[in-house]
Design an enzyme around this catalytic site. Structure first.
Site, PDB file in Angstrom:
ATOM      1  N   ASP A 142       0.811  -1.230   0.000  1.00 50.43           N
ATOM      2  CA  ASP A 142       0.000   0.000   0.000  1.00 50.43           C
ATOM      3  C   ASP A 142       0.843   1.278   0.000  1.00 50.43           C
ATOM      4  O   ASP A 142       0.342   2.353  -0.319  1.00 50.43           O
ATOM      5  CB  ASP A 142      -0.934   0.022   1.212  1.00 50.43           C
ATOM      6  N   MET A 186      -5.562  -2.725  -5.472  1.00 49.67           N
ATOM      7  CA  MET A 186      -5.572  -2.684  -3.998  1.00 49.67           C
ATOM      8  C   MET A 186      -5.048  -1.350  -3.448  1.00 49.67           C
ATOM      9  O   MET A 186      -4.476  -0.545  -4.178  1.00 49.67           O
ATOM     10  CB  MET A 186      -4.722  -3.816  -3.446  1.00 49.67           C
ATOM     11  N   ARG A 188      -6.569   0.000  -0.120  1.00 48.56           N
ATOM     12  CA  ARG A 188      -7.509   0.478   0.898  1.00 48.56           C
ATOM     13  C   ARG A 188      -7.756   1.982   0.897  1.00 48.56           C
ATOM     14  O   ARG A 188      -8.550   2.467   0.087  1.00 48.56           O
ATOM     15  CB  ARG A 188      -7.021   0.018   2.265  1.00 48.56           C
ATOM     16  N   GLU A 244      -9.620  -0.105  -4.966  1.00 45.69           N
ATOM     17  CA  GLU A 244     -10.618  -0.931  -4.256  1.00 45.69           C
ATOM     18  C   GLU A 244     -11.333  -0.108  -3.178  1.00 45.69           C
ATOM     19  O   GLU A 244     -12.424  -0.449  -2.753  1.00 45.69           O
ATOM     20  CB  GLU A 244      -9.931  -2.127  -3.602  1.00 45.69           C
TER      21      GLU A 244
HETATM   22  O1  F6P Z   1      -1.776  -5.268   3.280  1.00 37.91           O
HETATM   23  C1  F6P Z   1      -2.359  -4.417   2.393  1.00 37.91           C
HETATM   24  C2  F6P Z   1      -3.419  -5.090   1.550  1.00 37.91           C
HETATM   25  O2  F6P Z   1      -2.826  -5.836   0.532  1.00 37.91           O
HETATM   26  C3  F6P Z   1      -4.400  -4.060   1.032  1.00 37.91           C
HETATM   27  O3  F6P Z   1      -3.989  -3.443  -0.131  1.00 37.91           O
HETATM   28  C4  F6P Z   1      -5.653  -4.860   0.886  1.00 37.91           C
HETATM   29  O4  F6P Z   1      -6.805  -4.068   1.041  1.00 37.91           O
HETATM   30  C5  F6P Z   1      -5.553  -5.806   2.014  1.00 37.91           C
HETATM   31  O5  F6P Z   1      -4.199  -5.984   2.278  1.00 37.91           O
HETATM   32  C6  F6P Z   1      -6.211  -7.130   1.767  1.00 37.91           C
HETATM   33  O6  F6P Z   1      -5.991  -7.912   2.861  1.00 37.91           O
HETATM   34  P1  F6P Z   1      -6.433  -9.408   3.051  1.00 37.91           P
HETATM   35  O7  F6P Z   1      -5.564 -10.252   2.206  1.00 37.91           O
HETATM   36  O8  F6P Z   1      -6.229  -9.648   4.488  1.00 37.91           O
HETATM   37  O9  F6P Z   1      -7.858  -9.483   2.610  1.00 37.91           O
END
Ligand code: F6P
Length: 408
Positions: A142, A186, A188, A244
């Site tokens: 991220d 991705m 967040r 996302e």
């Molecule tokens: O660690 C960051 C990340 O890859 C984010 O970009 C993403 O929203 C999240 O992890 C997804 O996490 P998980 O694999 O726990 O669903």
């Protein structure tokens, strides 16, 4: 230091194991006798699920294989330690396990949520007069860690996104028809990775037409109109890259407008997925043209065959630097990447108080978001371009990349 322990936490990256290899190799090189690994981070540590890494990473070839293995070799967790006050028994338990195993230093490879573990453990250690050292090793695709120029893991994910978007753009121009491709990336609450789609653009590629980051509110109506306008202007095939985490003005995520899961992890994060699928269905109904949704999903963080050499090397170096810092008596610190110049790219390593980094999210600067929130500036291109440079050759066995796997 005779015995140390290392763990991995949060979402994996293509190079998180390179940091693990950096911790392991540097520790062995400076004479550490035992490098323990915690299975599934602090959660596994609390259950005393600890391995002696020396039994499994036996030689330099294993170290090289580890550096090329995606996902978290030791397993990971999304587990937040509770506040110290009122939970002293839990912290005593952690320190008892550390003492029982004669551990001199504790290394945690993770993002801003995971650095909270280092902040709390080093604070408790200080309070109790413990001389165990606690060091944070930064990682996250991220790229949202404060203070550091960037985080290991980001460069490789950005390279994957740039390369895949480039190939998708080529594919999207095959037919002479109106169509829209929506790509979900991705990241967040921070748009660093989605912004990386702009790196697809170059002399041999048009790049995506639109890029939407979570730093700004998203308006589905304005999005639809923007695409209609581009198609009316003569560009029949449109590629839009969206984070996302894009959300409406009231804070509701766009993916929540479609069918979605209500899963929330123990860091309190909702599982973000389905934004591209929702938008592409919406556009198909509104515009009446062919649409396709692509969710890079976990591929962008495990595509180690397309990792950035710069990123892999930096990931290894931050692991090594954390060990050196702890051997010099440092505790409660995180290793930083400090950029001295873009071209030629020069980046040094630093150390910083974990309390300024834990739980803080660094966003893309607003001035790097252009065209009314639909594109990314050249400042970002200058910033991100050196981070995706260089290739890591996988060790191929049977036509596929070989990995180092920890036995169950
Ligand atoms: O660690 C960051 C990340 O890859 C984010 O970009 C993403 O929203 C999240 O992890 C997804 O996490 P998980 O694999 O726990 O669903």
């Amino acid at each position: 230091m005779k015995k140390i322990i290392v763990g991995q936490s949060g979402g994996p990256t293509s190079v998180i194991n390179s940091s693990l290899a950096g911790v392991y190799k540097t520790a062995r090189d400076i004479g550490v006798e035992t490098v323990f690994g915690m299975r599934n981070g602090i959660q596994g540590f609390l259950e005393e699920r600890i391995v002696d890494m020396g039994q499994y990473v036996r030689n330099d070839l294993d170290v090289e294989l580890l550096r090329r293995t995606p996902s978290s070799y030791l397993g990971s967790c999304r587990y937040k330690l509770p506040e110290i006050k009122g939970n002293e028994a839990l912290y005593d338990k952690i320190f008892d396990i550390l003492k029982k195993n004669d551990i001199d230093a504790f290394f945690y490879i993770g993002g801003n949520d995971s650095m909270d573990t280092i902040a709390k453990l080093s604070a408790y250690g200080k309070e109790k007069g413990s001389d165990i050292r606690f060091m944070g090793v930064p990682k996250t695709i991220d790229n949202d860690l404060a203070i550091t120029d960037h985080t290991p893991g980001f460069g490789s994910a950005a390279k994957f996104i740039a390369a895949m978007t480039k190939e998708l753009v080529r594919d999207s121009l095959v037919y002479d028809i109106e169509q829209v491709t929506v790509v979900e990336i991705m990241g967040r609450n921070a748009g660093w990775l989605t912004a990386s789609a702009v790196l697809a653009k170059g002399d041999d590629n048009e790049g995506p037409d639109l890029i939407y980051l979570p730093e700004l509110d998203f308006d589905p109506k304005a999005f639809t109109e923007k695409i209609r306008e581009i198609q009316k202007g003569g560009k029949k095939s449109v590629v839009a890259c969206v984070s996302e985490g894009i959300h409406l003005a009231d804070g509701k995520y766009v993916f929540e407008m479609g069918s979605h899961t209500d899963f929330v992890d123990s860091f309190g994060h909702k599982q973000l997925s389905g934004t591209a699928a929702f938008l592409s269905n919406m556009l198909s109904a509104e515009l009446g043209c062919k649409t396709r949704s692509i969710e890079f999903s976990a591929l962008q963080r495990c595509g180690a065959h397309l990792a950035s050499y710069t990123d892999n090397k930096e990931a290894f170096n931050v692991g090594g630097a954390a060990v050196k810092a702890a051997s010099e008596g440092e505790t409660g610190k995180v290793i930083l990447l400090e950029r001295a110049s873009d071209d030629p790219y020069v980046c040094a390593l630093g150390r910083h108080d974990v309390n300024d980094i834990a739980n803080v999210e660094k966003k893309v600067p607003m001035e790097w978001i252009t065209n009314g929130g639909t594109f990314i500036s050249n400042d970002f291109v200058r910033y991100a371009s050196p981070l995706i440079e260089g290739e890591v050759s996988p060790i191929m066995v049977g036509g596929k990349p070989a990995h180092l796997v920890l036995p169950k």
